[in-house]
Every structure is written in C-alpha cells, then in structure tokens.
Design a protein around this motif. Structure first.
Motif, PDB file in Angstrom:
ATOM      1  N   PRO A  85     -16.455 -98.830  29.198  1.00  0.00           N
ATOM      2  CA  PRO A  85     -15.231 -99.590  28.951  1.00  0.00           C
ATOM      3  C   PRO A  85     -14.668-100.178  30.237  1.00  0.00           C
ATOM      4  O   PRO A  85     -14.969 -99.728  31.324  1.00  0.00           O
ATOM      5  CB  PRO A  85     -14.280 -98.540  28.368  1.00  0.00           C
ATOM      6  CG  PRO A  85     -14.788 -97.238  28.876  1.00  0.00           C
ATOM      7  CD  PRO A  85     -16.279 -97.401  29.030  1.00  0.00           C
ATOM      8  N   GLY A  86     -13.823-101.212  30.069  1.00  0.00           N
ATOM      9  CA  GLY A  86     -13.126-101.777  31.205  1.00  0.00           C
ATOM     10  C   GLY A  86     -13.907-102.821  31.973  1.00  0.00           C
ATOM     11  O   GLY A  86     -13.571-103.123  33.102  1.00  0.00           O
ATOM     12  N   GLY A  87     -14.958-103.380  31.409  1.00  0.00           N
ATOM     13  CA  GLY A  87     -15.773-104.354  32.119  1.00  0.00           C
ATOM     14  C   GLY A  87     -15.170-105.746  32.152  1.00  0.00           C
ATOM     15  O   GLY A  87     -15.454-106.507  33.056  1.00  0.00           O
ATOM     16  N   THR A  88     -14.334-106.109  31.185  1.00  0.00           N
ATOM     17  CA  THR A  88     -13.795-107.459  31.128  1.00  0.00           C
ATOM     18  C   THR A  88     -12.317-107.426  30.762  1.00  0.00           C
ATOM     19  O   THR A  88     -11.841-106.480  30.158  1.00  0.00           O
ATOM     20  CB  THR A  88     -14.533-108.300  30.065  1.00  0.00           C
ATOM     21  OG1 THR A  88     -14.301-107.731  28.779  1.00  0.00           O
ATOM     22  CG2 THR A  88     -16.022-108.358  30.333  1.00  0.00           C
ATOM     23  N   GLU A  89     -11.639-108.500  31.163  1.00  0.00           N
ATOM     24  CA  GLU A  89     -10.237-108.678  30.799  1.00  0.00           C
ATOM     25  C   GLU A  89     -10.049-110.105  30.328  1.00  0.00           C
ATOM     26  O   GLU A  89     -10.577-111.026  30.942  1.00  0.00           O
ATOM     27  CB  GLU A  89      -9.336-108.451  32.010  1.00  0.00           C
ATOM     28  CG  GLU A  89      -9.244-107.025  32.455  1.00  0.00           C
ATOM     29  CD  GLU A  89      -8.249-106.879  33.601  1.00  0.00           C
ATOM     30  OE1 GLU A  89      -7.257-107.635  33.630  1.00  0.00           O
ATOM     31  OE2 GLU A  89      -8.485-106.018  34.444  1.00  0.00           O
ATOM     32  N   PRO A  90      -9.298-110.344  29.242  1.00  0.00           N
ATOM     33  CA  PRO A  90      -9.049-111.722  28.812  1.00  0.00           C
ATOM     34  C   PRO A  90      -8.199-112.470  29.843  1.00  0.00           C
ATOM     35  O   PRO A  90      -7.375-111.884  30.520  1.00  0.00           O
ATOM     36  CB  PRO A  90      -8.298-111.575  27.487  1.00  0.00           C
ATOM     37  CG  PRO A  90      -7.862-110.155  27.420  1.00  0.00           C
ATOM     38  CD  PRO A  90      -8.686-109.361  28.378  1.00  0.00           C
ATOM     39  N   VAL A  91      -8.444-113.768  29.951  1.00  0.00           N
ATOM     40  CA  VAL A  91      -7.693-114.628  30.866  1.00  0.00           C
ATOM     41  C   VAL A  91      -7.002-115.687  30.000  1.00  0.00           C
ATOM     42  O   VAL A  91      -7.663-116.379  29.231  1.00  0.00           O
ATOM     43  CB  VAL A  91      -8.631-115.301  31.890  1.00  0.00           C
ATOM     44  CG1 VAL A  91      -7.844-116.223  32.807  1.00  0.00           C
ATOM     45  CG2 VAL A  91      -9.387-114.264  32.695  1.00  0.00           C
ATOM     46  N   PRO A  92      -5.673-115.844  30.116  1.00  0.00           N
ATOM     47  CA  PRO A  92      -4.950-116.837  29.300  1.00  0.00           C
ATOM     48  C   PRO A  92      -5.382-118.269  29.646  1.00  0.00           C
ATOM     49  O   PRO A  92      -5.711-118.570  30.794  1.00  0.00           O
ATOM     50  CB  PRO A  92      -3.485-116.619  29.664  1.00  0.00           C
ATOM     51  CG  PRO A  92      -3.428-115.292  30.342  1.00  0.00           C
ATOM     52  CD  PRO A  92      -4.767-115.044  30.931  1.00  0.00           C
ATOM     53  N   TYR A  93      -5.347-119.136  28.636  1.00  0.00           N
ATOM     54  CA  TYR A  93      -5.731-120.535  28.818  1.00  0.00           C
ATOM     55  C   TYR A  93      -5.094-121.389  27.732  1.00  0.00           C
ATOM     56  O   TYR A  93      -4.649-120.879  26.714  1.00  0.00           O
ATOM     57  CB  TYR A  93      -7.256-120.691  28.768  1.00  0.00           C
ATOM     58  CG  TYR A  93      -7.849-120.363  27.419  1.00  0.00           C
ATOM     59  CD1 TYR A  93      -8.081-121.366  26.481  1.00  0.00           C
ATOM     60  CD2 TYR A  93      -8.164-119.058  27.067  1.00  0.00           C
ATOM     61  CE1 TYR A  93      -8.612-121.069  25.231  1.00  0.00           C
ATOM     62  CE2 TYR A  93      -8.698-118.751  25.828  1.00  0.00           C
ATOM     63  CZ  TYR A  93      -8.916-119.765  24.918  1.00  0.00           C
ATOM     64  OH  TYR A  93      -9.440-119.470  23.677  1.00  0.00           O
TER      65      TYR A  93
END
Length: 178
Positions: free
Chosen positions: A54-62
C-alpha cells in the motif's frame, strides 16, 4: 523428526537448549526471513511493489477540457511548464481564452490521439497520480460503438489537463479495455 513426534506424543517435548557457538562460527540466517526479503526486492525490481504494497500512489487534482479536432496527424503528448508554453498549447487547440496558469504550482498537458476515421472517438481521462517523482496521467481511448452508423469524417480527438503539480516529469499511460 521422528524422535520429536514420539516425544511430543508422550508429552515430553522440552525446549532445545541453544547450541554452544564455536569461536569464529557464523550464525545461519533463517530461510523464511531470507525469502521474504528476496521476494520484496524482486517485486520492487519488477515495479510490482506498488501493486502489492500500500501507499505507492497518490491522486493529483486536475481540470480537463476535451475536443474532437486537434488537427494532429499522429499521436502526441505536449507538456507546458511556463506561461508561454501554456498559452501556445491552449491556442493551438482551442479558440476560447486560456484559463489562468501558475507555473509555480501547475503543469499543462495536452494528449492528442491523432487522426481517427469517424466522429465518436475521445480521450477518456481515468485520473492522475503521483508515483515517486513522476505524475502519471491515466487515459483510455473511447471509441464509438461498433453498431453506430457514423459519417466518414476524419477527426483528431484531444484532451487538455491542468494538473495541480509543478516540476514533476509527466508520463501518460493508456489503459486498454478487454
């Protein structure tokens, strides 16, 4: 093993006393612990750790804008990191005024699919995520239904993203539907 089973059956199993170490003798590592470490290294080496750990990616707002006609013959991705690049990218694809752009906190990205034989194709944005030092844009090319009767008119679909992240390299990954 056979002796231990008999001792256990009789209720006489006692903990083994540690063996005395010979001077200069090395302790043998446990095979199970070595396997776990090697498996984790193997997953990391093949880039699969983010699928398991877990914890490999984080969403980025766009924010996103799309259209059917980019005028691009081939598939292409353009990235804007300055005001001049952002305005050039925007004005090459759209006629309306460009949204405000802050290069200290945003990155602009244009995804051009290239020529398609009919209307009905578009760039489906599945999301953006931070992986390590990179921003990944996940896309899917949406096609018209096979049963649709469409005019034969060449289009060139595109999507523009304004990502709330600056300075990170951008990659585009296309997901394919089965």
């Amino acid at each position: 093993m056979y002796g231990m089973a008999i001792a256990h059956h009789r209720g006489m199993l006692r903990p083994l006393a540690p063996r005395p170490k010979a001077p200069g003798a090395r302790r043998r590592p446990r095979l199970g612990a070595m396997f776990v470490v090697l498996a984790a290294l193997g997953l990391a080496g093949f880039g699969l750790a983010e699928l398991v750990l877990p914890g490999g990616t984080e969403p980025v707002p766009y924010r996103t804008w799309q259209g059917p006609e980019a005028g691009a013959a081939g598939r292409e991705t353009q990235v804007a990191t300055t005001n001049a690049e952002w305005h050039a990218l925007w004005s090459s694809l759209r006629r309306d005024p460009a949204p405000a752009f802050d290069p200290s906190r945003q990155t602009g990205v244009a995804i051009l699919l290239g020529q398609r034989p009919t209307p009905g194709y578009h760039v489906g944005i599945l999301g953006t995520e931070q992986r390590g030092d990179r921003v990944i844009v996940l896309i899917e090319e949406t096609r018209p239904p096979g049963s649709a009767v469409l005019p034969h008119r060449v289009t060139s679909p595109y999507a523009i993203l304004l990502i709330d992240q600056s300075g990170a390299p951008v990659s585009v990954e296309q997901r394919v539907r089965d």
